[in-house]
Design an enzyme around this catalytic site. Structure first.
Site, PDB file in Angstrom:
ATOM      1  N   TRP A 105       0.639  -1.303   0.128  1.00 47.12           N
ATOM      2  CA  TRP A 105      -0.012   0.055   0.016  1.00 47.12           C
ATOM      3  C   TRP A 105       0.810   1.188   0.032  1.00 47.12           C
ATOM      4  O   TRP A 105       0.532   2.453  -0.865  1.00 47.12           O
ATOM      5  CB  TRP A 105      -1.120  -0.034   1.233  1.00 47.12           C
ATOM      6  CG  TRP A 105      -1.981  -1.061   0.861  1.00 47.12           C
ATOM      7  CD1 TRP A 105      -2.406  -2.429   1.432  1.00 47.12           C
ATOM      8  CD2 TRP A 105      -3.011  -1.169  -0.196  1.00 47.12           C
ATOM      9  NE1 TRP A 105      -3.188  -2.954   1.135  1.00 47.12           N
ATOM     10  CE2 TRP A 105      -3.630  -2.273   0.083  1.00 47.12           C
ATOM     11  CE3 TRP A 105      -3.408  -0.171  -1.176  1.00 47.12           C
ATOM     12  CZ2 TRP A 105      -4.825  -2.833  -0.965  1.00 47.12           C
ATOM     13  CZ3 TRP A 105      -4.374  -0.525  -1.981  1.00 47.12           C
ATOM     14  CH2 TRP A 105      -5.137  -1.862  -2.004  1.00 47.12           C
ATOM     15  N   ASP A 174      -1.036   6.531   6.239  1.00 47.83           N
ATOM     16  CA  ASP A 174      -2.141   5.810   5.815  1.00 47.83           C
ATOM     17  C   ASP A 174      -2.488   4.877   6.958  1.00 47.83           C
ATOM     18  O   ASP A 174      -1.877   3.949   7.315  1.00 47.83           O
ATOM     19  CB  ASP A 174      -1.800   5.112   4.509  1.00 47.83           C
ATOM     20  CG  ASP A 174      -2.824   4.224   4.308  1.00 47.83           C
ATOM     21  OD1 ASP A 174      -3.888   4.007   4.758  1.00 47.83           O
ATOM     22  OD2 ASP A 174      -2.810   3.473   3.311  1.00 47.83           O
ATOM     23  N   LYS A 198     -12.511  -1.328   7.361  1.00 49.25           N
ATOM     24  CA  LYS A 198     -11.731  -2.415   8.202  1.00 49.25           C
ATOM     25  C   LYS A 198     -12.273  -2.458   9.771  1.00 49.25           C
ATOM     26  O   LYS A 198     -13.088  -3.148  10.188  1.00 49.25           O
ATOM     27  CB  LYS A 198     -10.195  -2.198   8.151  1.00 49.25           C
ATOM     28  CG  LYS A 198      -9.725  -2.659   6.658  1.00 49.25           C
ATOM     29  CD  LYS A 198      -9.522  -1.583   5.855  1.00 49.25           C
ATOM     30  CE  LYS A 198      -8.339  -1.750   4.623  1.00 49.25           C
ATOM     31  NZ  LYS A 198      -8.735  -2.838   3.930  1.00 49.25           N
TER      32      LYS A 198
HETATM   33  N1  PMP Z   1      -4.482   1.619   2.372  1.00 50.08           N
HETATM   34  C1  PMP Z   1      -4.332   0.495   3.043  1.00 50.08           C
HETATM   35  C2  PMP Z   1      -3.553   0.108   4.029  1.00 50.08           C
HETATM   36  C3  PMP Z   1      -5.258  -0.399   2.661  1.00 50.08           C
HETATM   37  O1  PMP Z   1      -5.415  -1.850   3.266  1.00 50.08           O
HETATM   38  C4  PMP Z   1      -6.099  -0.210   1.426  1.00 50.08           C
HETATM   39  C5  PMP Z   1      -7.387  -1.392   1.130  1.00 50.08           C
HETATM   40  N2  PMP Z   1      -7.220  -2.482   1.418  1.00 50.08           N
HETATM   41  C6  PMP Z   1      -6.022   0.861   0.661  1.00 50.08           C
HETATM   42  C7  PMP Z   1      -5.050   1.915   1.218  1.00 50.08           C
HETATM   43  C8  PMP Z   1      -6.952   1.110  -0.334  1.00 50.08           C
HETATM   44  O2  PMP Z   1      -8.187   1.342   0.018  1.00 50.08           O
HETATM   45  P1  PMP Z   1      -9.347   1.439  -1.132  1.00 50.08           P
HETATM   46  O3  PMP Z   1      -9.793   0.219  -1.526  1.00 50.08           O
HETATM   47  O4  PMP Z   1     -10.583   1.960  -0.215  1.00 50.08           O
HETATM   48  O5  PMP Z   1      -9.126   2.531  -1.929  1.00 50.08           O
END
Ligand code: PMP
Length: 367
Positions: A105, A174, A198
């Protein structure tokens, strides 16, 4: 009547049953209004109350200082991969930023940010994401507009157990997958964001918590719906917000508060994750977690079966047998394979114990 399924999904993930029941109860007729939250105007006094209640609960749970704004946006965590540089890369004249890449991520965030500025990754790319390199070896640029990291890498199961010291540079995080799982000193951050799906409710809303003095630096090409200053100035109501997701987040926050707050969530997540990591560590290599012990995630327990690279046949058997026991979504992310058990706040100790017992049984049969 609900089937007794245990949801170990990484997100969207389990929501506390009492929250779902309350939402169900409110669905056709929200507090006697005769309409549901799905149908009401985002400018109505009822929705305004929902929005403020959710915001106030977040402030209370996280002890958010007065000089921070809470914004509710759409576009998910991924939307913030663009919004962060679009709003903050111009904080300093060099238009550069430091990225701490510890997994999938933060890697995606760094790649997206390259569209908007000069991006420096603070250590060379790792062959595998199994640890957080020692901070004393990070190559931080004093002229960076901000330092960006991901506090919990959902795919690789790598979590920070500390807040990095950036020597005064604005810190951006994040927090999508460990948000509301432990107390956090918000004052250490310039900005943090988290998708809701989550620990904080359902998909559709992303919370941004940002220090006020960082507002007003957006690039001129920043889409107005992602402009933090515009959205903060209009209490997230520049356009129609994800009303229902905000409402669910409010219910989840209330559930956390009624269950002891973030200290209690942290204690539970230590207990739950230890149950699984202990089995892994005591399995003599039958289960293997590749992540270094001090960087292991309490939220997403990632492991292989049979060897460090995983015996795929055995892993498939594990997943099939788990499904028969109504344990769902234990498959690792498609990019890494293996097994991933996500233990977000709503997953109980009893449910985790059921998985732990299954792991022991499976090991006895297949080792
Ligand atoms: N950052 C993290 C740490 C994630 O786990 C996720 C999705 N699992 C995201 C960003 C991306 O999120 P989204 O699918 O809502 O764009």
């Amino acid at each position: 009547k609900k089937k007794l399924t245990i949801n170990f999904g990484a997100g969207p993930a389990k929501i506390p049953p009492s929250v779902l029941l309350e939402a169900q109860n409110d669905l056709l007729d929200y507090k006697g209004l005769g309409i549901s939250v799905l149908e009401m105007s985002h400018r109505s006094s009822e929705f305004s109350k929902i929005l403020h209640t959710t915001e106030n609960l977040l402030c209370e749970l996280l002890n958010i200082p007065q000089n921070y704004k809470v914004i509710f946006l759409q576009g998910g965590g991924s939307g913030q991969f663009s919004a962060v540089p679009l709003n903050l890369i111009g904080l300093k004249k060099d238009h550069c930023a430091d990225y701490v890449v510890t997994g999938a991520w933060s890697g995606k965030a760094a790649k997206e940010a390259e569209k908007y500025g000069k991006i420096n990754t603070v250590f060379p790319k790792m062959d595998s994401y199994t640890k957080i390199p020692d901070v004393s070896n990070w190559n931080l640029n004093p002229d960076a507009s901000y330092v960006y990291y991901c506090s919990n890498e959902t795919v690789h199961g790598v979590e920070f157990n500390f807040i990095p010291d950036t020597k005064g540079t604005t810190l951006v995080c994040d927090m999508s997958s460990n948000f509301l799982s432990r107390p956090v000193d918000v004052s250490k951050f310039g900005l943090l964001f988290a998708g809701a799906q989550k620990n904080a409710g359902c998909a559709g809303v992303t919370v941004v918590i940002v220090r006020e003095d960082l507002l007003g630096y957006a690039a001129k090409e920043c889409p107005i719906i992602l402009d933090y200053k515009v959205q903060a100035g209009m209490n997230s109501l520049y356009n129609t917000p994800p009303c229902f997701s905000i409402y669910i987040m409010g219910l989840v926050c209330e559930w956390i508060k009624n269950n002891g707050g973030l200290e209690a969530m942290e204690k539970l997540s230590i207990t739950k994750s230890k149950l699984l990591y202990d089995i892994i560590d005591e399995s003599n290599g039958f289960y293997v977690c590749p992540v270094e012990s001090q960087s292991r995630s309490r939220m997403n327990i990632f492991f292989r079966i049979g060897s460090i690279n995983g015996d795929e046949e055995l892993e498939k058997k594990f997943l099939d047998e788990a499904a028969k026991r109504s344990m769902l979504s234990l498959k690792g992310h498609r990019s890494v394979g293996g097994i991933r058990a996500s233990l977000y706040n709503a997953v109980t100790v009893e449910e985790t114990k059921a998985l732990a017992e299954y792991m022991i049984e499976f090991m006895k049969v297949h080792r």
